[in-house]
Design a protein around this motif. Sequence first.
Motif, PDB file in Angstrom:
ATOM      1  N   PHE B  35       0.839  -1.194   0.000  1.00  0.00           N
ATOM      2  CA  PHE B  35       0.000   0.000   0.000  1.00  0.00           C
ATOM      3  C   PHE B  35       0.878   1.250   0.000  1.00  0.00           C
ATOM      4  O   PHE B  35       1.989   1.247   0.539  1.00  0.00           O
ATOM      5  N   TYR B  37       0.112   5.057   1.480  1.00  0.00           N
ATOM      6  CA  TYR B  37      -0.785   5.937   2.211  1.00  0.00           C
ATOM      7  C   TYR B  37      -0.225   7.344   2.172  1.00  0.00           C
ATOM      8  O   TYR B  37       0.982   7.567   2.226  1.00  0.00           O
ATOM      9  N   GLN B  39      -0.377  11.067   4.131  1.00  0.00           N
ATOM     10  CA  GLN B  39      -0.740  11.713   5.394  1.00  0.00           C
ATOM     11  C   GLN B  39      -0.494  13.210   5.281  1.00  0.00           C
ATOM     12  O   GLN B  39       0.634  13.679   5.482  1.00  0.00           O
ATOM     13  N   ARG B  43      -3.486  15.377   9.616  1.00  0.00           N
ATOM     14  CA  ARG B  43      -4.658  14.656   9.119  1.00  0.00           C
ATOM     15  C   ARG B  43      -4.393  13.161   9.146  1.00  0.00           C
ATOM     16  O   ARG B  43      -3.262  12.725   9.304  1.00  0.00           O
ATOM     17  N   GLN B  44      -5.456  12.401   8.991  1.00  0.00           N
ATOM     18  CA  GLN B  44      -5.235  10.966   9.025  1.00  0.00           C
ATOM     19  C   GLN B  44      -4.649  10.443   7.737  1.00  0.00           C
ATOM     20  O   GLN B  44      -4.726  11.082   6.698  1.00  0.00           O
ATOM     21  N   MET B  45      -4.094   9.251   7.830  1.00  0.00           N
ATOM     22  CA  MET B  45      -3.541   8.588   6.659  1.00  0.00           C
ATOM     23  C   MET B  45      -4.676   8.133   5.755  1.00  0.00           C
ATOM     24  O   MET B  45      -5.669   7.563   6.199  1.00  0.00           O
ATOM     25  N   LEU B  47      -5.581   6.050   2.133  1.00  0.00           N
ATOM     26  CA  LEU B  47      -5.062   5.104   1.156  1.00  0.00           C
ATOM     27  C   LEU B  47      -4.964   5.758  -0.217  1.00  0.00           C
ATOM     28  O   LEU B  47      -5.923   6.359  -0.697  1.00  0.00           O
ATOM     29  N   ARG B  50      -3.247   0.460  -3.828  1.00  0.00           N
ATOM     30  CA  ARG B  50      -2.998  -0.878  -3.291  1.00  0.00           C
ATOM     31  C   ARG B  50      -2.549  -1.790  -4.421  1.00  0.00           C
ATOM     32  O   ARG B  50      -3.061  -1.693  -5.532  1.00  0.00           O
ATOM     33  N   PHE B  91       3.591   7.115   3.068  1.00  0.00           N
ATOM     34  CA  PHE B  91       4.076   5.899   3.711  1.00  0.00           C
ATOM     35  C   PHE B  91       3.819   4.700   2.813  1.00  0.00           C
ATOM     36  O   PHE B  91       2.724   4.526   2.278  1.00  0.00           O
ATOM     37  N   LYS B 104      -1.602  -7.117  10.182  1.00  0.00           N
ATOM     38  CA  LYS B 104      -1.021  -5.848  10.616  1.00  0.00           C
ATOM     39  C   LYS B 104      -0.182  -5.281   9.480  1.00  0.00           C
ATOM     40  O   LYS B 104       0.299  -6.003   8.612  1.00  0.00           O
ATOM     41  N   TYR B 105      -0.026  -3.970   9.532  1.00  0.00           N
ATOM     42  CA  TYR B 105       0.805  -3.303   8.541  1.00  0.00           C
ATOM     43  C   TYR B 105       2.227  -3.161   9.081  1.00  0.00           C
ATOM     44  O   TYR B 105       2.432  -2.926  10.272  1.00  0.00           O
ATOM     45  N   PHE B 107       5.243  -0.623   8.229  1.00  0.00           N
ATOM     46  CA  PHE B 107       5.426   0.639   7.530  1.00  0.00           C
ATOM     47  C   PHE B 107       6.884   0.950   7.279  1.00  0.00           C
ATOM     48  O   PHE B 107       7.770   0.565   8.040  1.00  0.00           O
ATOM     49  N   GLY B 108       7.113   1.735   6.232  1.00  0.00           N
ATOM     50  CA  GLY B 108       8.390   2.397   6.052  1.00  0.00           C
ATOM     51  C   GLY B 108       8.424   3.679   6.879  1.00  0.00           C
ATOM     52  O   GLY B 108       7.440   4.027   7.538  1.00  0.00           O
ATOM     53  N   THR B 109       9.539   4.370   6.807  1.00  0.00           N
ATOM     54  CA  THR B 109       9.719   5.581   7.614  1.00  0.00           C
ATOM     55  C   THR B 109       9.073   6.805   6.993  1.00  0.00           C
ATOM     56  O   THR B 109       8.990   7.847   7.637  1.00  0.00           O
TER      57      THR B 109
END
Lengths: 113, 117
Positions: B35, B37, B39, B43-45, B47, B50, B91, B104-105, B107-109
């Motif tokens: 994915f 995402y 951000q 604000r929220q992440m 999508l 995918r 992300f 679960k995800y 994530f990268g940095t």
Amino acid sequence: EPEVTQTPSHQVTQMGQEVILRCVPISNHLYFYWYRQILGQKVEFLVSFYNNEISEKSEIFDDQFSVERPDGSNFTLKIRSTKLEDSAMYFCASREGQLYEQYFGPGTRLTVT
Amino acid sequence: AQTVTQSQPEMSVQEAETVTLSCTYDTSESDYYLFWYKQPPSRQMILVIRQEAYKQQNATENRFSVNFQKAAKSFSLKISDSQLGDAAMYFCAYRSAGASGTYKYIFGTGTRLKVLA
């Protein structure tokens, strides 16, 4: 469009105090998650919750942490005795089913002083 | 254990130009999801796009497309005709696709994208 909501947006607490972070997942979702992001670092998985029980937790999620879905709509993360290193952004996420992506809330910034 | 690496902490792009954000990952699984995402500040992440690992075709969503190289374990995001509203942290995330598991995800940095007017 339905959204995941989180309250409060910012919480400041003193070391050793208990905090409860609240999340309202999307109503028909069945799987719930907490992640955290320490400033400047990557988003890390804390815990997943399904069918009223923890399905997986990371090594970060020690005995100081607990989660609950008290009333069928809220999903809470409790930190019993906060430490300075708990300061982070905490994200709640929810998912409808196995094949679906997670939807994230806006996060709660926790500052422990 | 799976890992996700985003090697570009920050990128800049001129409005209307194209930019590519890099993501590499490591896994021993053959079936998984990837994915991107977005951000925006405070604000929220959200999508963006995918990709299912079993699909050879690269995913596309309007101005956003991916270059998925399964053998190389690479998953880059291309944003065409960049707009000011594309400015955000991006992300890359990995998720297992097994029949059991919590999905679960990982994530990268993140890569902070700046769009210059």
